[in-house]
Design an enzyme around this catalytic site. Structure first.
Site, short mmCIF file in Angstrom:
data_model
loop_
_atom_site.label_atom_id
_atom_site.label_comp_id
_atom_site.label_asym_id
_atom_site.label_seq_id
_atom_site.Cartn_x
_atom_site.Cartn_y
_atom_site.Cartn_z
N ALA A 165 0.84 -1.19 0.00
CA ALA A 165 0.00 0.00 0.00
C ALA A 165 0.87 1.24 0.00
CB ALA A 165 -0.90 0.01 1.24
N SER A 166 0.53 2.22 -0.85
CA SER A 166 1.23 3.50 -0.91
C SER A 166 2.72 3.28 -1.23
CB SER A 166 1.03 4.27 0.40
OG SER A 166 1.53 5.58 0.31
N SER A 167 3.62 3.57 -0.31
CA SER A 167 5.04 3.28 -0.57
C SER A 167 5.24 1.81 -0.90
CB SER A 167 5.88 3.65 0.66
OG SER A 167 7.24 3.39 0.45
N ALA A 169 2.99 -0.06 -2.36
CA ALA A 169 2.46 -0.26 -3.71
C ALA A 169 3.49 0.16 -4.75
CB ALA A 169 1.17 0.54 -3.90
N HIS A 306 -6.64 8.02 -0.01
CA HIS A 306 -5.40 7.26 0.11
C HIS A 306 -5.50 6.34 1.33
CE1 HIS A 306 -1.28 6.70 -1.26
NE2 HIS A 306 -0.84 6.80 -0.02
#
Length: 325
Positions: A165-167, A169, A306
């Site tokens: 997720a996020s970083s 991802a 997010h």
């Protein structure tokens, strides 16, 4: 004589009346110790599996920490899922805050949770070292974790997957570009394309990419991913992409750029093979094929920020990987 006979008869009757109680007492006296011994021999319920830290797992140039979750019902030849946390997170936080461990309990695969240790706890998806096969930095350490589990847990090298997720991802995108020989598929929750976050000034943040203002053709994006491992001609990993339309951290245009990149890498048409809505506010588009294991699957979440993955999304990723069968 009569009194003696009567007394004898009364004594025998009393004895007959006492006999069932005596027998019962004798039986209980033998059974109770036996039951106690059986209870002592009975196995206690198995302790729940727990997250454990592994040290000394191999080449680790950026000093990542490694945590692994091996469920009690792990299969004889388990698959591996690498689950990569967001900025400010950690492996233990991603373990407790997502559904991947409970899904591992159900299906018997092993989960690796890397932990970034640099300031801000983001993963390196920007440096030239991180964007090259065996170039150094975080991707090398994560692949060392995978190789450790393959060696020590009899895991299946043909079933290694990554999600984040996020970083995490963004790292999912990076790992599929750097190591198409290791990972068979990825699922990126709120990420950006491979190479989008690249910097040359030592910074770990790329504002233009985060804001969704970097656009390229599908061929250009594909060339970036393929260029991470020059000379590699093997199979490429499938990709599942997730993004919220209201994401203001890694903005929604990155979703479309990721789709362009991975359809090109996988040789899939950018014309959807199917479109549906498996849940309210979800729009799922499959490229290259229909069915649960299409080359590219992209799920847009209307109104979401997010904040992915939300409940039920991890299970959908497990289905895309094929770990639920």
């Amino acid at each position: 004589m009569t009194n003696s006979l009567a007394s004898a008869r009364n004594g025998m009757a009393a004895k007959r009346r006492r006999t069932p109680r005596s027998v019962l007492a004798a039986l209980l006296g033998g059974i109770l110790p036996l039951l106690a011994s059986l209870l002592m021999l009975s196995p206690s319920p198995a302790a729940a599996a727990s997250l454990t830290e592994v040290t000394g797992f191999g080449n680790n140039p950026s000093n990542l920490r490694m945590y692994q979750y091996v469920p009690n019902n792990v299969t004889a030849r388990p698959a591996i899922l690498v689950a990569v946390h967001y900025c400010t997170g950690s492996g233990p936080a991603f373990f407790s805050g997502t559904e991947f461990a409970s899904l591992a309990d159900r299906y018997g695969f092993i989960v690796i949770y890397p932990s970034a240790t640099r300031s801000g706890a983001c993963f390196d998806v920007s440096s030239p070292q991180a964007l090259r096969h065996d170039g150094g930095s975080d991707p090398v350490g994560i692949v060392s974790m995978v190789r450790y589990v393959l060696q020590h847990n009899n895991a299946d090298p043909s079933r290694v997957y990554v999600t984040g997720a996020s970083s995490g991802a963004m790292m999912t995108n990076v790992l599929l570009g750097d190591y198409p020989d290791v990972f068979k598929a990825g699922a990126a929750f709120s990420g950006v394309p491979f190479g989008c976050f690249a910097t040359t000034d030592g910074s770990g943040w790329n504002t233009a990419c985060a804001n969704g203002t970097i656009t390229k053709t599908a061929q250009q994006w594909g060339d970036l991913a393929r260029g991470a491992y020059p000379g590699y001609t093997g199979a490429r990993p499938r990709m599942q992409l997730w993004h919220g339309t209201a994401d203001t951290t890694l903005r929604y245009p990155n979703f479309g750029e990721e789709i362009k990149q991975w359809t090109n890498v996988l040789g899939a048409s950018q014309t959807p093979a199917s479109t549906d809505s498996p849940q309210t506010n979800w729009t799922r588009i499959r490229y290259g094929a229909t069915g649960d294991r299409a080359p590219v699957e992209a799920i847009s979440i209307q109104g979401a920020g997010h904040s992915l993955p939300l409940a039920g999304m991890a299970a959908r990723a497990i289905t895309f990987f094929g770990l639920d069968s």
